[in-house]
Design a protein around this motif. Structure first.
Motif, short mmCIF file in Angstrom:
data_model
loop_
_atom_site.label_atom_id
_atom_site.label_comp_id
_atom_site.label_asym_id
_atom_site.label_seq_id
_atom_site.Cartn_x
_atom_site.Cartn_y
_atom_site.Cartn_z
N ARG A 1 5.25 86.04 34.79
CA ARG A 1 6.21 86.26 33.70
C ARG A 1 6.17 87.71 33.22
O ARG A 1 6.65 88.02 32.13
CB ARG A 1 5.90 85.31 32.53
N SER A 2 5.53 88.59 34.00
CA SER A 2 5.43 90.03 33.70
C SER A 2 4.74 90.30 32.36
O SER A 2 5.07 91.25 31.66
CB SER A 2 6.82 90.69 33.72
N GLN A 3 3.75 89.48 32.05
CA GLN A 3 2.97 89.65 30.83
C GLN A 3 1.66 90.35 31.17
O GLN A 3 1.02 90.02 32.17
CB GLN A 3 2.67 88.29 30.18
N LEU A 4 1.25 91.30 30.35
CA LEU A 4 0.04 92.07 30.61
C LEU A 4 -1.21 91.50 29.94
O LEU A 4 -2.31 92.03 30.12
CB LEU A 4 0.25 93.52 30.17
N LEU A 5 -1.07 90.45 29.16
CA LEU A 5 -2.21 89.83 28.47
C LEU A 5 -3.25 89.38 29.49
O LEU A 5 -2.92 88.83 30.53
CB LEU A 5 -1.71 88.63 27.66
N ARG A 6 -4.54 89.65 29.18
CA ARG A 6 -5.63 89.16 30.02
C ARG A 6 -6.35 88.05 29.27
O ARG A 6 -6.63 88.19 28.09
CB ARG A 6 -6.61 90.29 30.34
N VAL A 7 -6.63 86.97 29.96
CA VAL A 7 -7.32 85.84 29.34
C VAL A 7 -8.55 85.47 30.17
O VAL A 7 -8.62 85.75 31.36
CB VAL A 7 -6.38 84.60 29.23
N GLY A 8 -9.52 84.86 29.51
CA GLY A 8 -10.69 84.34 30.20
C GLY A 8 -11.79 85.33 30.46
O GLY A 8 -12.79 84.99 31.10
N ASP A 9 -11.65 86.57 29.98
CA ASP A 9 -12.68 87.59 30.26
C ASP A 9 -14.05 87.22 29.69
O ASP A 9 -15.08 87.54 30.27
CB ASP A 9 -12.25 88.96 29.73
N ARG A 10 -14.07 86.55 28.55
CA ARG A 10 -15.35 86.19 27.92
C ARG A 10 -16.11 85.15 28.72
O ARG A 10 -17.32 85.03 28.59
CB ARG A 10 -15.12 85.67 26.51
N LEU A 11 -15.41 84.38 29.53
CA LEU A 11 -16.06 83.33 30.31
C LEU A 11 -17.14 83.88 31.22
O LEU A 11 -18.17 83.26 31.42
CB LEU A 11 -15.01 82.56 31.12
N ARG A 12 -16.95 85.08 31.74
CA ARG A 12 -17.95 85.66 32.63
C ARG A 12 -19.24 86.04 31.90
O ARG A 12 -20.26 86.29 32.52
CB ARG A 12 -17.39 86.86 33.39
N LEU A 13 -19.20 86.05 30.57
CA LEU A 13 -20.38 86.36 29.77
C LEU A 13 -21.22 85.13 29.46
O LEU A 13 -22.28 85.23 28.88
CB LEU A 13 -19.96 87.03 28.46
N ASP B 1 1.54 77.56 14.89
CA ASP B 1 2.11 78.91 14.75
C ASP B 1 2.39 79.56 16.12
O ASP B 1 2.80 80.71 16.18
CB ASP B 1 1.22 79.81 13.89
N LEU B 2 2.20 78.81 17.22
CA LEU B 2 2.57 79.33 18.53
C LEU B 2 4.09 79.44 18.61
O LEU B 2 4.81 78.57 18.14
CB LEU B 2 2.10 78.41 19.66
N ASN B 3 4.55 80.50 19.25
CA ASN B 3 5.97 80.71 19.46
C ASN B 3 6.31 80.24 20.87
O ASN B 3 5.99 80.92 21.84
CB ASN B 3 6.31 82.20 19.29
N LEU B 4 6.95 79.10 20.98
CA LEU B 4 7.24 78.54 22.30
C LEU B 4 8.37 79.26 23.03
O LEU B 4 8.70 78.89 24.16
CB LEU B 4 7.53 77.04 22.18
N ASP B 5 8.91 80.29 22.41
CA ASP B 5 9.86 81.17 23.10
C ASP B 5 9.14 82.37 23.71
O ASP B 5 9.78 83.25 24.28
CB ASP B 5 10.94 81.67 22.13
N ASN B 6 7.82 82.39 23.61
CA ASN B 6 7.02 83.52 24.05
C ASN B 6 6.16 83.10 25.25
O ASN B 6 5.39 82.14 25.15
CB ASN B 6 6.13 83.98 22.87
N ASP B 7 6.30 83.82 26.36
CA ASP B 7 5.55 83.47 27.57
C ASP B 7 4.04 83.54 27.38
O ASP B 7 3.31 82.71 27.93
CB ASP B 7 5.97 84.37 28.73
N ALA B 8 3.57 84.51 26.62
CA ALA B 8 2.13 84.63 26.39
C ALA B 8 1.61 83.40 25.64
O ALA B 8 0.56 82.84 26.00
CB ALA B 8 1.81 85.91 25.62
N ASP B 9 2.33 82.97 24.62
CA ASP B 9 1.92 81.77 23.88
C ASP B 9 2.00 80.53 24.78
O ASP B 9 1.12 79.68 24.76
CB ASP B 9 2.79 81.58 22.64
N ASN B 10 3.03 80.43 25.59
CA ASN B 10 3.18 79.28 26.49
C ASN B 10 2.06 79.21 27.52
O ASN B 10 1.72 78.13 28.00
CB ASN B 10 4.53 79.33 27.20
N SER B 11 1.46 80.35 27.83
CA SER B 11 0.39 80.35 28.83
C SER B 11 -0.79 79.48 28.40
O SER B 11 -1.49 78.93 29.24
CB SER B 11 -0.08 81.78 29.12
N PHE B 12 -0.98 79.34 27.09
CA PHE B 12 -2.09 78.51 26.61
C PHE B 12 -1.80 77.03 26.88
O PHE B 12 -2.72 76.25 27.14
CB PHE B 12 -2.35 78.77 25.13
#
Length: 176
Positions: free
Chosen positions: A157-169, A103-114
């Motif tokens: 890609r001018s995306q504001l999504l933050r990833v990996g924050d839980r890793l510091r926990l 269900d990832l949208n490969l036209d979406n930069d946020a999805d492609n980041s994964f």
């Protein structure tokens, strides 16, 4: 599709500083449950052996059953693995391939980041070898780098999504 994947690998190389990969890992979209089956396959294969070890241990230590508790927890790891929520993609180290939710949208930069994140793991596997993923500290270092690269890709890609924050926990001290 090949052009997109090539650009995502190029981003993983650029932002990680790791050398280019010799052979691109196959990338496969699949439903979430099928993805979990793939990811948890090693855990499933170990369950019969761990249960047999637990039974043998329990028979030998009837009065001190807590001695065997760690084996039982490990035997339950397949069930725990299959109940994971929130996975988007994974690099399967032994198979050297990437799976991702269909269900990832490969036209979406946020999805492609994964996918960029998983390509970093493929690069790490080639450069450092599988031993990087054999210890908690190695896995933590691999994830820190992959999330940092994913975050750089998102910013580029001018995306504001933050990833990996839980890793510091999470720390290796928390894992027994």
């Amino acid at each position: 599709m090949d052009e997109l994947l090539a650009s995502l690998v190029a981003a993983a190389i650029q932002f990680s500083g790791l050398p280019p990969i010799e052979t691109l890992p196959p990338v496969q979209a699949m439903p979430y449950q099928a993805m979990l089956v793939e990811i948890c396959a090693d855990e499933r294969a170990a369950v019969p052996m761990l249960l047999a070890q637990y039974r043998q241990c329990s028979e030998q230590h009837r009065m001190m059953t807590t001695v065997c508790d760690e084996l039982k927890v490990e035997a339950d790891s397949h069930a725990q693995c299959m109940q994971q929520r929130g996975l988007v993609a994974a690099y399967l180290i032994e198979q050297r391939r990437i799976v991702y939710r269909n269900d990832l949208n490969l036209d979406n930069d946020a999805d492609n980041s994964f996918l960029v994140h998983e390509y970093v793991h493929a690069l790490q596997n080639q450069y450092f070898g599988e031993q990087m993923f054999e210890t908690c500290q190695g896995v933590m270092a691999a994830e820190e780098q992959a999330y940092a690269v994913q975050q750089k890709y998102l910013r580029s890609r001018s995306q504001l999504l933050r990833v990996g924050d839980r890793l510091r926990l999470v720390s290796c001290r928390d894992i027994h």
